[in-house]
Scaffold this motif. Structure first.
Motif, PDB file in Angstrom:
ATOM      1  N   GLU A  86     -10.437  -0.459   0.253  1.00  0.00           N
ATOM      2  CA  GLU A  86      -9.496  -1.405   0.847  1.00  0.00           C
ATOM      3  C   GLU A  86      -8.910  -2.362  -0.182  1.00  0.00           C
ATOM      4  O   GLU A  86      -7.876  -2.971   0.059  1.00  0.00           O
ATOM      5  CB  GLU A  86     -10.182  -2.187   1.970  1.00  0.00           C
ATOM      6  CG  GLU A  86     -10.400  -1.373   3.236  1.00  0.00           C
ATOM      7  CD  GLU A  86      -9.089  -0.813   3.784  1.00  0.00           C
ATOM      8  OE1 GLU A  86      -8.099  -1.570   3.890  1.00  0.00           O
ATOM      9  OE2 GLU A  86      -9.053   0.408   4.087  1.00  0.00           O
ATOM     10  N   ARG A 102      -4.703  -6.280  -2.198  1.00  0.00           N
ATOM     11  CA  ARG A 102      -5.263  -5.545  -1.071  1.00  0.00           C
ATOM     12  C   ARG A 102      -4.222  -4.602  -0.481  1.00  0.00           C
ATOM     13  O   ARG A 102      -3.038  -4.668  -0.810  1.00  0.00           O
ATOM     14  CB  ARG A 102      -5.752  -6.527  -0.001  1.00  0.00           C
ATOM     15  CG  ARG A 102      -6.784  -7.519  -0.518  1.00  0.00           C
ATOM     16  CD  ARG A 102      -7.120  -8.577   0.529  1.00  0.00           C
ATOM     17  NE  ARG A 102      -7.951  -9.629  -0.048  1.00  0.00           N
ATOM     18  CZ  ARG A 102      -9.274  -9.571  -0.126  1.00  0.00           C
ATOM     19  NH1 ARG A 102      -9.919  -8.518   0.343  1.00  0.00           N
ATOM     20  NH2 ARG A 102      -9.958 -10.566  -0.664  1.00  0.00           N
ATOM     21  N   ARG A 103      -4.685  -3.740   0.419  1.00  0.00           N
ATOM     22  CA  ARG A 103      -3.771  -2.843   1.127  1.00  0.00           C
ATOM     23  C   ARG A 103      -3.217  -3.547   2.368  1.00  0.00           C
ATOM     24  O   ARG A 103      -3.279  -3.022   3.470  1.00  0.00           O
ATOM     25  CB  ARG A 103      -4.496  -1.553   1.502  1.00  0.00           C
ATOM     26  CG  ARG A 103      -4.950  -0.731   0.313  1.00  0.00           C
ATOM     27  CD  ARG A 103      -5.599   0.553   0.769  1.00  0.00           C
ATOM     28  NE  ARG A 103      -4.661   1.390   1.512  1.00  0.00           N
ATOM     29  CZ  ARG A 103      -4.997   2.434   2.250  1.00  0.00           C
ATOM     30  NH1 ARG A 103      -6.279   2.761   2.368  1.00  0.00           N
ATOM     31  NH2 ARG A 103      -4.100   3.137   2.873  1.00  0.00           N
ATOM     32  N   ASP A 104      -2.709  -4.748   2.155  1.00  0.00           N
ATOM     33  CA  ASP A 104      -2.260  -5.581   3.261  1.00  0.00           C
ATOM     34  C   ASP A 104      -1.189  -6.534   2.730  1.00  0.00           C
ATOM     35  O   ASP A 104      -1.492  -7.490   2.016  1.00  0.00           O
ATOM     36  CB  ASP A 104      -3.461  -6.355   3.826  1.00  0.00           C
ATOM     37  CG  ASP A 104      -3.122  -7.189   5.048  1.00  0.00           C
ATOM     38  OD1 ASP A 104      -2.007  -7.727   5.126  1.00  0.00           O
ATOM     39  OD2 ASP A 104      -3.995  -7.321   5.926  1.00  0.00           O
ATOM     40  N   ARG A 105       0.068  -6.261   3.064  1.00  0.00           N
ATOM     41  CA  ARG A 105       1.173  -7.062   2.529  1.00  0.00           C
ATOM     42  C   ARG A 105       1.039  -8.535   2.917  1.00  0.00           C
ATOM     43  O   ARG A 105       1.234  -9.424   2.076  1.00  0.00           O
ATOM     44  CB  ARG A 105       2.499  -6.493   3.054  1.00  0.00           C
ATOM     45  CG  ARG A 105       3.756  -7.281   2.673  1.00  0.00           C
ATOM     46  CD  ARG A 105       4.116  -7.143   1.205  1.00  0.00           C
ATOM     47  NE  ARG A 105       4.206  -5.760   0.809  1.00  0.00           N
ATOM     48  CZ  ARG A 105       5.277  -4.949   1.037  1.00  0.00           C
ATOM     49  NH1 ARG A 105       6.335  -5.412   1.668  1.00  0.00           N
ATOM     50  NH2 ARG A 105       5.271  -3.693   0.599  1.00  0.00           N
ATOM     51  N   ALA A 107      -1.647 -10.288   3.708  1.00  0.00           N
ATOM     52  CA  ALA A 107      -2.761 -10.917   2.996  1.00  0.00           C
ATOM     53  C   ALA A 107      -2.400 -11.167   1.538  1.00  0.00           C
ATOM     54  O   ALA A 107      -2.732 -12.228   0.969  1.00  0.00           O
ATOM     55  CB  ALA A 107      -4.009 -10.047   3.088  1.00  0.00           C
ATOM     56  N   GLU A 222      -0.407  -0.741  -2.588  1.00  0.00           N
ATOM     57  CA  GLU A 222      -0.439  -1.307  -1.243  1.00  0.00           C
ATOM     58  C   GLU A 222      -0.368  -0.211  -0.180  1.00  0.00           C
ATOM     59  O   GLU A 222      -1.044  -0.264   0.837  1.00  0.00           O
ATOM     60  CB  GLU A 222       0.745  -2.248  -1.044  1.00  0.00           C
ATOM     61  CG  GLU A 222       0.428  -3.699  -1.195  1.00  0.00           C
ATOM     62  CD  GLU A 222       1.507  -4.586  -0.597  1.00  0.00           C
ATOM     63  OE1 GLU A 222       1.312  -5.811  -0.640  1.00  0.00           O
ATOM     64  OE2 GLU A 222       2.522  -4.078  -0.088  1.00  0.00           O
TER      65      GLU A 222
END
Length: 524
Positions: A86, A102-105, A107, A222
């Motif tokens: 992750e 992280r794999r969360d734009r 965040a 990402e």
């Protein structure tokens, strides 16, 4: 008789063989080494029971590629599985400060804004802009450059954007990573997060086009993270081999292709092995290798390749890599436990530190403080080590191919400039000392260490000239339309029915299988 004989068995060769075999073509893959895979190789390199990816380990480019879109389901049916961290990447500086991607734009945007107000918004805007340009950008990065479809695409973009708009797109794309990061982002820590990634494209932070590549990598990380193959990268080779054989193809190892057979009409009709055996091909020969190997060795006696041999003398190889593998009694105890969840962590002072190390390596000097790319595979795939134990995968992406000295003045360079075991281990000790800054009692965790210098990597794979894993320098003058040679047209050669693929050809290095895909889909 095979329809296509393929010399070499790296990712591009395996993709091409798989696609052609699925079309009903009879393919024969020939590999000079004892096993297939090129830069994909897993071994118990340190201690029995510890599985190390000796060279390449992360398959983000493959998961995002058209090759995976076409072949992924079949490979998965044959056992291929990925582990998906992750937190794909992060950076750790000497003072202990660190930043994660992280794999969360959302965040990421929040974290970067908290670090420096405005940086998160700038990052979100840059990623959104790249996403909007993605169809055109990725077509340029991975499409057939010399084709009517590409000409129509560019003409369409010129019509849509206007001539000045298209010029502005290319002008921005040619910028360096430094010229993207410094004017637009306040945080030095953000600079440090993305600057090291341009090294994985064979560039440096001051190189033309490195800014665009840094954006592309951030976007890709990402989107797809930093996946690794469960059980070791060798398992993707097992899946490819089964797929090719299931579709009627054949693979031979220990088969060193020493020449391409060219008939009187200038057409490739087969290959000759170093053993003297001749193997004929009904429709063509495909070579996955550097131009030095193709024109300097396999076509050395064919006069028609004289112009290419002359041009190949000017083909420039890039910086080398060095790999260090550790077997550990337990996972590293980072001062911040979240660092243990990062797939690929860069240890560097920052943008200037990366730039300095690149400059030293390009001048043939061992960097004082090399950029360390540290992978933690057992954090996501415990099967690679015995219960409770761990491995580390280290890559030093800016290492001199030929040694002229040591920028720190501590390691004596051999007079002939060649890597020796003594130099390799002394340089690895420098790297280990950097690890000990960040991991308490690191030396007490080490069961074994195994290092591969640029010379060792070149000995493993004849295409890694001087330890260069990128198939040649990726500078703008040796990329796109000019890769590998100025007169290159897609994957054709001056010999009819002889095709050239691999990292030395468009779209360049990495585990995307791009050149193999482009060629195989163009052949009827």
């Amino acid at each position: 008789m095979a329809d296509y004989v393929i010399a070499g068995s790296g990712i591009n060769a395996l993709v091409a063989a798989s696609l052609l075999a699925r079309k009903g073509r009879k393919v024969l893959v020939l590999e000079r080494n004892a096993g297939i895979g090129g830069c994909i190789r897993s071994e118990e390199a340190t201690v029995p029971g510890f599985t190390h990816d000796v060279m390449a380990t992360t398959f983000v480019l493959f998961l995002l590629s058209p090759a995976y879109a076409a072949l992924g389901p079949e490979l998965e049916k044959r056992g291929l599985q990925f582990a998906h961290p992750e937190i794909p990447t992060g950076v750790l500086r000497p003072d202990g400060s660190h930043l994660l991607l992280r794999r969360d734009r959302a965040a990421n945007t929040a974290a970067f804004d908290a670090l420096a107000p405005g940086d998160g918004a700038q990052y979100a805007a840059d990623m959104a802009k790249l996403g909007a340009n993605a169809p055109f950008l990725f077509a340029l990065l991975g499409g057939r450059l010399w084709s009517w479809s590409m000409a129509k695409l560019v003409a369409g973009e010129a019509w849509r954007r206007g001539p000045r708009g298209l010029s502005a797109f290319f002008g921005e794309a040619l910028g360096s990573a430094r010229h993207w990061l410094e004017p637009h982002y306040t945080s030095d820590l953000f600079h440090a997060l993305l600057a090291p990634w341009v090294l994985h494209t064979g560039l440096g932070p001051e190189s033309t086009y490195s800014g665009q590549m840094a954006k592309v990598i951030a976007f890709a990380l990402e989107a797809a993270g930093a996946p690794i193959v469960k059980g070791g990268a060798r398992n993707i080779l097992t899946a490819f081999e089964q797929l090719i054989r299931d579709h009627g193809g054949e693979i031979r190892t220990g088969a060193d292709v020493s020449g391409v057979i060219v008939d009187e009409s200038g057409r490739a009709t087969g290959v000759e092995l170093a053993s003297g055996e001749k193997i004929m091909a009904a429709q063509g020969v495909i070579c996955s290798m550097t131009p030095d190997q193709l024109y300097g060795r396999l076509l050395s006696s064919w006069p028609g390749a004289d112009a290419q041999r002359v041009e190949t003398r000017g083909f420039v190889h890039g910086k080398a890599n060095m790999q260090i593998h550790y077997a550990l009694k337990a996972a590293p105890m980072w001062r911040d436990p979240e660092l243990g969840k990062v797939a690929l962590l860069h240890l560097t002072p920052g943008l200037d530190g990366v730039s300095k190390a690149v400059n030293e390596a390009e001048r043939g000097m061992l960097p004082v403080e090399p950029t360390i790319c540290l992978g933690q595979p057992t954090a996501f795939d415990p099967s690679r080590a015995p219960d409770g134990k761990a491995i580390l995968w280290l890559q030093l992406p800016e290492t001199p191919r030929r040694l002229k000295g040591d920028a720190a003045g501590q390691i004596a360079a051999p007079a002939d400039g060649q890597w020796t075991e003594a130099v390799r281990e002394a340089y690895a000790d420098r790297v280990e000392a950097l690890l000990c800054r960040h991991i308490p009692d690191f030396k007490s965790l080490v069961l074994a260490r195994r290092c591969h210098s640029p010379a060792d990597l070149a000995a493993m794979n004849v295409n890694l000239m001087g330890g260069d894993p990128y198939g040649g320098a990726c500078t703008i003058d040796q990329f796109f339309l000019w890769r590998p040679l100025r007169g290159s047209v897609n994957h054709e050669t001056p010999v009819k029915r002889l095709y050239h693929i691999g990292a030395s050809t468009h779209p360049g290095p990495g585990l995307g299988g791009g050149s193999g895909f482009l060629l195989a889909t163009s052949l009827t």
